[in-house]
Design a protein around this motif. Structure first.
Motif: not given
Length: 549
Positions: A160, A163, A165, A178
């Motif tokens: 996460l 990420s 994003t 994310g």
């Protein structure tokens, strides 16, 4: 009826529409030197966006409209939410999208070369847009090495955090695209002395803990997960504190207030109250400082990178102004004394960039003993020296613009307010100077690494050679007199850092850059006054630093 627009003459145009990566010769040369042309090419889109008029506008707006805390909703429910201006989210979305968060750790695991160098150069360049949002980006990057103290937690959170994003929603981790990380170390009564923390960690029947106490500085409270220190039965321990629990309920994190800071005003730094806050232990009880120090080391690198970015933005604005502003028959950039000032600022900026990116290459070589030992001592050296040099350097750059530099539209006041920050966060000057002494006393391989690194430039410049010998003499004197060791820590750290910068410039920079640096920073008569250079190809230094139109 047409209204004539009166055009003002002899004002520099805004410095927008240029590529901040391509325009930074010190940065591009270091990226190719330590990485490759491919890495540099990959950074060019980031550089173009960072230098755009749109990015500059968002940077100004994010600082004009500060984050706002909403403790309760309309029904009286405690929500502790912080609202940011849309420009903050624009900046964050692109910083995350460019891989400036924790992406390099996964890229490195996958075998990608120079992942941390690329990210470091990108972080430095992207900070031209606005420095405040770099804080949550930096903590997200820095959390991963600390999380590796627990395989399960690392596997849960690293994907996460890595990420690309940006997902600012408050959601359970399983629903996020994310995540961002924060850190809570200091308390009212302790500051840097985290062993004085009084926040208690109480074990529960399911293996988790609840925290009871406070945190004096936590940035930023809207992030998804925090690394927090608290007192467990076994001593100071590190904990992972999620903002939202797995079942979707919000963890007990009461935001008391947002700090009203000198600078960094786009970023929400907060005071937290913890009362039954769910936490998961990271590492062993009593080993909290050792666990979280991996995060501190990574954020210290970003402090150096951020300061180098501030320096570069400041000297770019100053040299751009001087190239377009005329006085007494020629541009300011053609005036000998202004050339002296601008050249001096350029050398300061280049030395900071060279050292910062050299440190980033060490992160790309975690299993190399020399690189690990160099990182151990050079990080506090660079954090002490580069961050402490930034306020004076930015002030001098501001002065190059005269009164124009003192108004908000010029961006120079924003840079000036931000300039002291990196020297304060993640350990002030004294903390880092003492950390240098700690490395010298406990880890002899750290001093060996410094000697080896600066020794690579031996014989190329007599002034550098003399300075290396002087530092070694100083070390012998201080280590032989424990009563004077701490008193002399700052002087020692400053000299060791400047010599390390000098060695890098002698090895890698153009001759005119290395010559001016060694003649000034390593010379016996240097008093720190910008624009007091006594020789060198000043015009070439100014031209090297001035952004192309």
């Amino acid at each position: 009826m047409r209204t004539e627009i009166r055009v003002t003459t002899n004002q520099a145009p805004p410095l927008v529409g240029h590529n901040v990566v391509a325009a930074d010769r010190a940065l591009t040369e270091a990226v190719v030197r330590h990485g490759s042309q491919e890495v540099l090419d990959d950074l060019l889109p980031l550089g173009a966006e960072a230098g755009s008029a749109e990015a500059r506008e968002h940077g100004q707006l994010a600082n004009e409209f500060h984050p706002r805390l909403t403790p309760y909703d309309r029904y009286g429910n405690r929500i502790d939410e912080v609202a940011f201006h849309p420009s903050w989210h624009w900046l964050m979305e692109r910083a995350v999208g460019h891989g400036l968060g924790a992406a390099p750790w996964e890229q490195q695991e996958a075998g990608a070369a120079h992942a941390h160098l690329r990210r470091a150069a990108g972080f430095l360049a992207w900070s031209h847009t606005e420095p405040g949002h770099g804080c949550p980006i930096s903590m997200t990057y820095a959390a991963v090495p600390a999380l590796r103290a627990d395989d399960a937690l690392a596997k849960e959170w690293t994907p996460l955090l890595a990420s690309t994003t940006y997902d600012p929603r408050l959601r359970a981790p399983s629903e996020k695209l994310g995540a961002l990380a924060g850190m809570g170390m200091t308390e009212k009564q302790g500051g840097s002395d985290v062993r004085a923390n009084i926040t208690q960690a109480r074990p529960t029947s399911d293996g988790s803990y609840t925290l009871h106490g406070h945190k004096w500085f936590t940035s930023a409270p809207m992030n998804d997960v925090f690394l927090v220190l608290a007192q467990a039965e076994g001593g100071v321990t590190c904990f992972v504190v999620p903002r939202v629990l797995p079942d979707g309920t919000r963890n007990q994190l009461d935001v008391v207030r947002l700090k009203d800071k000198l600078g960094n005003r786009s970023n929400a730094s907060s005071e937290l109250e913890l009362d039954g806050t769910v936490a998961i232990r990271l590492g062993d009880e009593g080993r909290g400082v050792r666990t979280i120090i991996e995060m501190v080391a990574a954020t210290r690198l970003d402090c150096v990178l951020g300061s180098a970015g501030l320096m570069r933005r400041a000297v770019s604005e100053a040299s751009w102004h001087a190239a377009h502003r005329s006085a007494f028959g020629s541009t300011l950039a053609e005036k000998p004394l202004m050339q002296n000032v601008l050249a001096d600022l350029a050398v300061e900026s280049e030395a900071a960039t060279a050292l910062a990116l050299r440190l980033a290459t060490a992160v790309d070589a975690p299993h190399d003993p020399h690189e690990a030992a160099l990182r151990r001592i050079a990080l506090p050296l660079a954090k002490f020296w580069v961050c402490k040099r930034t306020p004076g350097m930015v002030a001098e750059a501001l002065e190059c613009l005269g009164g124009n530099g003192y108004v908000e539209e010029s961006v120079m006041p924003l840079l000036y307010r931000e300039a002291p920050l990196n020297s304060v966060w993640e350990g002030s000057g004294n903390v880092n100077a003492l950390d240098v002494l700690r490395a010298l006393g406990r880890e002899p391989e750290a001093l060996d690494a410094w000697i080896t690194e600066v020794g690579l430039a031996r014989g190329a410049d007599s002034r550098l050679d003399r300075s290396i010998d002087q530092v070694l003499d100083m070390l012998g004197s201080l280590l032989g007199d424990p009563a004077q060791l701490e008193v002399g820590a700052r002087r020692l750290a400053g000299r060791m850092a400047a010599v390390l910068q000098g060695s890098l410039l002698v090895r890698f920079a153009p001759a005119e850059v290395a010559d001016v640096f060694c003649a000034s920073r390593l010379g016996g008569s240097y008093d720190g006054t910008y624009g007091a250079l006594t020789g060198g190809d000043l015009r070439a230094l100014v031209e090297r630093t001035t952004p192309a139109p």
